[in-house]
Design a protein around this motif. Structure first.
Motif, PDB file in Angstrom:
ATOM      1  N   THR A 105      48.746 -28.409 -26.883  1.00  0.00           N
ATOM      2  CA  THR A 105      47.589 -27.619 -27.332  1.00  0.00           C
ATOM      3  C   THR A 105      47.914 -26.129 -27.296  1.00  0.00           C
ATOM      4  O   THR A 105      47.022 -25.298 -27.339  1.00  0.00           O
ATOM      5  CB  THR A 105      46.361 -27.872 -26.440  1.00  0.00           C
ATOM      6  N   SER A 106      49.198 -25.796 -27.214  1.00  0.00           N
ATOM      7  CA  SER A 106      49.584 -24.393 -27.025  1.00  0.00           C
ATOM      8  C   SER A 106      49.468 -23.539 -28.262  1.00  0.00           C
ATOM      9  O   SER A 106      49.349 -22.332 -28.181  1.00  0.00           O
ATOM     10  CB  SER A 106      51.030 -24.331 -26.549  1.00  0.00           C
ATOM     11  N   SER A 107      49.541 -24.151 -29.419  1.00  0.00           N
ATOM     12  CA  SER A 107      49.563 -23.329 -30.618  1.00  0.00           C
ATOM     13  C   SER A 107      48.178 -22.774 -30.899  1.00  0.00           C
ATOM     14  O   SER A 107      47.209 -23.508 -30.959  1.00  0.00           O
ATOM     15  CB  SER A 107      50.033 -24.146 -31.813  1.00  0.00           C
ATOM     16  N   ARG A 108      48.131 -21.426 -31.037  1.00  0.00           N
ATOM     17  CA  ARG A 108      46.857 -20.796 -31.394  1.00  0.00           C
ATOM     18  C   ARG A 108      46.591 -20.987 -32.870  1.00  0.00           C
ATOM     19  O   ARG A 108      45.531 -20.708 -33.371  1.00  0.00           O
ATOM     20  CB  ARG A 108      46.904 -19.293 -31.115  1.00  0.00           C
ATOM     21  N   PHE A 109      47.590 -21.429 -33.588  1.00  0.00           N
ATOM     22  CA  PHE A 109      47.542 -21.371 -35.048  1.00  0.00           C
ATOM     23  C   PHE A 109      47.402 -22.734 -35.701  1.00  0.00           C
ATOM     24  O   PHE A 109      47.369 -22.846 -36.905  1.00  0.00           O
ATOM     25  CB  PHE A 109      48.813 -20.690 -35.580  1.00  0.00           C
ATOM     26  N   ARG A 110      47.359 -23.773 -34.918  1.00  0.00           N
ATOM     27  CA  ARG A 110      47.298 -25.114 -35.489  1.00  0.00           C
ATOM     28  C   ARG A 110      46.150 -25.881 -34.880  1.00  0.00           C
ATOM     29  O   ARG A 110      45.690 -25.562 -33.803  1.00  0.00           O
ATOM     30  CB  ARG A 110      48.567 -25.909 -35.141  1.00  0.00           C
ATOM     31  N   ILE A 111      45.764 -26.948 -35.566  1.00  0.00           N
ATOM     32  CA  ILE A 111      44.807 -27.863 -34.965  1.00  0.00           C
ATOM     33  C   ILE A 111      45.600 -28.718 -33.982  1.00  0.00           C
ATOM     34  O   ILE A 111      46.580 -29.345 -34.381  1.00  0.00           O
ATOM     35  CB  ILE A 111      44.183 -28.766 -36.030  1.00  0.00           C
ATOM     36  N   PRO A 112      45.209 -28.720 -32.708  1.00  0.00           N
ATOM     37  CA  PRO A 112      46.004 -29.494 -31.753  1.00  0.00           C
ATOM     38  C   PRO A 112      45.984 -30.978 -32.117  1.00  0.00           C
ATOM     39  O   PRO A 112      44.965 -31.481 -32.581  1.00  0.00           O
ATOM     40  CB  PRO A 112      45.280 -29.266 -30.418  1.00  0.00           C
ATOM     41  N   PRO A 113      47.098 -31.674 -31.900  1.00  0.00           N
ATOM     42  CA  PRO A 113      47.121 -33.112 -32.196  1.00  0.00           C
ATOM     43  C   PRO A 113      46.400 -33.884 -31.094  1.00  0.00           C
ATOM     44  O   PRO A 113      47.031 -34.515 -30.258  1.00  0.00           O
ATOM     45  CB  PRO A 113      48.613 -33.442 -32.227  1.00  0.00           C
ATOM     46  N   TRP A 114      45.066 -33.811 -31.110  1.00  0.00           N
ATOM     47  CA  TRP A 114      44.292 -34.430 -30.023  1.00  0.00           C
ATOM     48  C   TRP A 114      44.606 -35.916 -29.886  1.00  0.00           C
ATOM     49  O   TRP A 114      44.591 -36.466 -28.794  1.00  0.00           O
ATOM     50  CB  TRP A 114      42.784 -34.248 -30.252  1.00  0.00           C
ATOM     51  N   HIS A 115      44.847 -36.575 -31.030  1.00  0.00           N
ATOM     52  CA  HIS A 115      45.103 -38.013 -30.942  1.00  0.00           C
ATOM     53  C   HIS A 115      46.343 -38.312 -30.096  1.00  0.00           C
ATOM     54  O   HIS A 115      46.335 -39.219 -29.271  1.00  0.00           O
ATOM     55  CB  HIS A 115      45.195 -38.644 -32.331  1.00  0.00           C
ATOM     56  N   LEU A 116      47.382 -37.468 -30.265  1.00  0.00           N
ATOM     57  CA  LEU A 116      48.590 -37.679 -29.458  1.00  0.00           C
ATOM     58  C   LEU A 116      48.354 -37.291 -28.002  1.00  0.00           C
ATOM     59  O   LEU A 116      48.878 -37.905 -27.075  1.00  0.00           O
ATOM     60  CB  LEU A 116      49.762 -36.877 -30.030  1.00  0.00           C
ATOM     61  N   LEU A 117      47.539 -36.261 -27.827  1.00  0.00           N
ATOM     62  CA  LEU A 117      47.224 -35.837 -26.466  1.00  0.00           C
ATOM     63  C   LEU A 117      46.482 -36.959 -25.728  1.00  0.00           C
ATOM     64  O   LEU A 117      46.688 -37.176 -24.535  1.00  0.00           O
ATOM     65  CB  LEU A 117      46.345 -34.580 -26.507  1.00  0.00           C
ATOM     66  N   MET A 118      45.637 -37.658 -26.467  1.00  0.00           N
ATOM     67  CA  MET A 118      44.910 -38.778 -25.851  1.00  0.00           C
ATOM     68  C   MET A 118      45.860 -39.927 -25.510  1.00  0.00           C
ATOM     69  O   MET A 118      45.704 -40.582 -24.496  1.00  0.00           O
ATOM     70  CB  MET A 118      43.800 -39.274 -26.790  1.00  0.00           C
ATOM     71  N   VAL A 119      46.868 -40.141 -26.374  1.00  0.00           N
ATOM     72  CA  VAL A 119      47.883 -41.149 -26.060  1.00  0.00           C
ATOM     73  C   VAL A 119      48.563 -40.775 -24.741  1.00  0.00           C
ATOM     74  O   VAL A 119      48.670 -41.587 -23.816  1.00  0.00           O
ATOM     75  CB  VAL A 119      48.959 -41.224 -27.176  1.00  0.00           C
TER      76      VAL A 119
END
Lengths: 292, 461
Positions: free
Chosen positions: A248-262
């Protein structure tokens, strides 16, 4: 006709139905509702972990994935060095638990079983270290460890655990003081030294307390983010929280929440397992106490 | 008793073994070791024969760590320089940097990627003065196609402390599907189109706004997140910080947050939410888009004014988008905020000369072009490489992106967060204090004098 009649007038069961207490029904319903509410975030975590990136952005969010993306569980290993990070976290947390148990139990035993000069003073001094927030010791500790050339090694994350922690020592000391003196007297008569009494009498009787400390130490180390961030600089040494924070570090992208949930689902596994194992230890600890 | 000793000895031995094994893992490549070696060889640094390792400290995210892929080529060209990338997650960027510097393990190259900005670094005396190095080397911004105006941003009193590498601007993204549904014409990408004003934007927004009891059906016309909160009055021509701020390293002698002009400017923005009702309030945005999310991405907003980094995610959006100019708000000079990220050499760097070589390498047209693809769409400062950037986005006309960028440079002002001292504290305070206005619980007249007082206190620190 006779059949219909028979079913129509089904004879009541001979056994009387247990009386239903409204309070019990109410508390049961409350419990079910609360459990459901508590499980809801967990459910969403698992559900999101199986959604596609596009579906994750949808509003209102879908309850169950429209198309189940089991491949997310493979993708996380490609996106992050997930396997390495997982192993690193396990090694660090495992050794931290070992270190914490060893050192805290020894120190706590001393505080619980011996009366000496200034006993109280040292104990209060020990407890007062709990007042120090981590940022206050962050820089001096960093300087110390960097002088020892420990930067970018696991040592700063593990070694401190071998020097005890105030909270765990306090917890174990309280438990050790409840152990009856008779047991230790008996041990002494049988010719036990102090260390042996610690190992063969105090420790086996302290299952519940040790299990609690182990869970605390594991969770603390498993979740710790700041210390690994400060001390580790090579990607292949990063721990799980560092990797997950980076997602979730990128200020410039939509964080890949789905992968974060994995990652979150997989990160939960050791804690749930430990809890299950330690819970058994809780019960056994009580059964084996041996004092009636 | 003997047995006890044996047990203790075994435990100790096992511990020592584990500890030594683990320390053995570290090899000799840590930042610590590098700085340690550097101490011994500082006198020789810069000579070609000695191999030197420099550290580039950055954020641990794909759009920053792509520089790792550029290292092999650089090391081939500069056999005496090794580059090591050190990284931290965004939230921990500042604390790790401070700890590294305080602990004597300062990285050589970095940028202000955390909450702190250039002025904060400058005032904390963390930066290396590159002026002599630039002179000695004969470095010219023009050779790297860097506009002179951009070079001035990180020059304080004729001393250069940073060289721009990436440039984000403020632009408008619009949801084409929503425009089509409302049968509206698309907004222009040309900054010289005089009809494109704030009022015209509100007009369009009104036609797209649908407020319904059903949250799933509700949509708003515009979300105006132009710059950080304290900078927004500038859009309407009101200046909250005194002129001298921009010439003396970011320390304003006066601030004007309680002035009628500044309050009136904020009022115009809050009118979008509370009077015209064409913008969502913060609670609605949060409920729709979740933590640090963007309701525009969820397809609930017609026009979104924000940083050009929003473009980088454009290929993932579940609807068609276009880019447009920021409408004219009453300030003839400023319409877009620029976010120019510099590469900085830290004062404690043991090898500034080698660090400067690495910086120059990252600025070359070839590398800047490569970086666009590798980073997934970082906008370069190099105007030649920018041509490649304009073409990077699927489904968006490169001519529009180019016009918007050129207009933004012409009518742009560098973001305050890079230019004002103690900015992370100012920003935190501002967000907290202005929140009751955003939720409709307090008025600007109540809040702004408090902000004025607190800003003054923070600047004096």
């Amino acid at each position: 006709m006779s059949i219909l009649k028979a079913t129509g007038s089904r004879p009541s069961l001979s056994r009387p139905r247990p009386k239903v207490e409204p309070v019990k029904v109410f508390s049961f319903i409350t419990l079910v509702v609360t459990t459901f509410l508590m499980l809801l975030p967990l459910f969403f975590m698992v559900s999101t972990s199986l959604k596609s990136k596009r579906e994750m952005l949808k509003f209102p969010p879908t309850f169950l994935p429209e198309s189940w993306q089991w491949s997310n569980y493979k993708d996380i290993f490609d996106t992050l060095q997930f396997g390495t990070m997982y192993m690193n976290s396990l090694i660090i947390a495992g050794l931290s638990v070992f270190g914490t148990l060893l050192s805290s139990a020894l120190v706590a035993y001393g505080f619980a079983r011996y009366r000496g000069k200034g006993n109280q003073f040292w104990f209060i001094l020990l407890l007062s270290t709990m007042m120090l927030p981590y940022p206050a010791i962050m820089i001096p500790q960093f300087v110390l460890f960097s002088k020892m050339n420990w930067i970018d090694t696991f040592l700063p994350l593990i070694v401190p655990a071998f020097f005890g922690s105030a909270y765990n020592i306090f917890l174990l000391r309280q438990f050790f003081t409840t152990l009856p003196d008779e047991l230790f007297d008996a041990g002494r008569i049988d010719g036990c030294g102090e260390l042996r009494m610690w190992r063969t009498i105090a420790l086996p009787l302290s299952g519940p307390a040790l299990a609690t400390v182990a869970i605390f130490a594991f969770i603390y180390s498993w979740n710790d983010l700041l210390t690994p961030v400060l001390y580790l600089s090579s990607s292949e040494k990063f721990t799980l929280p560092v990797g997950m924070a980076s997602l979730t570090s990128s200020r410039f992208r939509i964080p890949p929440w789905h992968l974060l949930m994995v990652a979150s689902v997989l990160a939960m596994v050791p804690i749930v397992t430990l809890f299950a194992v330690a819970q058994k230890q809780f019960v056994e600890g009580i059964v084996l106490t041996g004092i009636k | 008793m003997n047995k006890n000793r044996k047990t203790l000895a075994t435990v100790l031995a096992a511990t020592t073994l584990i500890v030594t094994t683990l320390s053995g893992c570290s090899g000799g490549k840590s930042a610590g070791n590098v700085a340690g070696e550097a101490n011994g060889g500082a006198a020789n640094s810069g000579t070609n024969s000695e191999q030197v390792t420099i550290t580039h400290y950055t954020i641990d995210s794909e759009d920053r760590t792509f520089i790792e892929k550029l290292i092999p080529e650089f090391e081939k060209e500069h056999p005496n320089i090794k580059v090591k990338v050190e990284k931290a997650p965004y939230e921990q960027f500042d604390s790790k940097l401070q700890t590294l510097i305080a602990g004597g393990k300062s990285p050589d190259v970095t940028s202000h990627y955390g909450y702190g900005g250039f002025a904060e670094y400058y005032n904390k005396d963390m930066l290396f003065d590159m002026t002599d190095l630039i002179k000695e080397d004969g470095f010219k911004a023009a050779d790297y196609n860097i506009p002179d105006d951009l070079m001035k941003i990180y020059t304080v009193k004729d001393h250069t402390y940073g060289i721009p590498v990436n440039m984000y601007v403020t632009l408008m993204l619009y949801n084409k599907d929503m425009f089509d549904a409302a049968q509206l014409s698309y907004p222009p990408s040309d900054y010289e189109d005089k009809s494109w004003t704030f009022a015209a934007m509100v007009d369009k927004a009104k036609k797209m706004t649908v407020v319904s009891d059903n949250i799933a059906k509700t949509q708003y016309g515009v979300d105006f997140t132009w710059a950080e909160r304290d900078m927004r009055p500038l859009y309407f021509g009101a200046e909250p910080y005194s002129e001298d701020t921009w010439t003396n390293g970011g320390v304003p002698s006066e601030t004007h947050f309680d002035s009628p002009k500044v309050i009136a400017a904020y009022q115009k923005l809050f009118d979008l939410i509370f009077k015209d009702k064409v913008s969502p309030n913060s609670e609605w945005s949060k409920s729709v888009a979740g933590q640090n999310g963007d309701p525009f991405v969820a397809g609930k907003i017609g026009m979104s004014i924000g940083g050009s980094w929003n473009l980088a995610g454009a290929n993932d959006f579940p609807f068609k988008i276009g880019v447009a100019a920021v409408p004219w708000g009453g300030n003839d000079k400023v319409r877009s905020t620029l976010y120019v990220d510099p590469l900085l050499i830290l004062k404690d760097s043991k090898h500034p000369k080698e660090a400067f070589e690495w910086i120059k390498y990252l600025l070359t047209t070839d590398v800047q072009e490569k970086s666009i693809e590798l980073s997934g769409g970082n906008p370069p400062v190099n105007t030649e490489a920018a041509e490649v950037y304009y073409k990077h986005f699927e489904g968006i006309d490169p001519a529009d992106v180019k016009k918007v960028y050129e207009g933004a440079i012409k009518y742009g002002y560098e973001s305050y967060n890079h230019l004002i001292t103690n900015y992370s504290q100012i920003n935190d305070m501002f967000i907290n204090e202005i929140q009751p206005v955003e939720t409709g619980h307090k008025t600007l007249e109540e809040v702004m004098p408090v902000i004025q007082k607190k800003v003054t206190e923070i600047i004096k620190r």
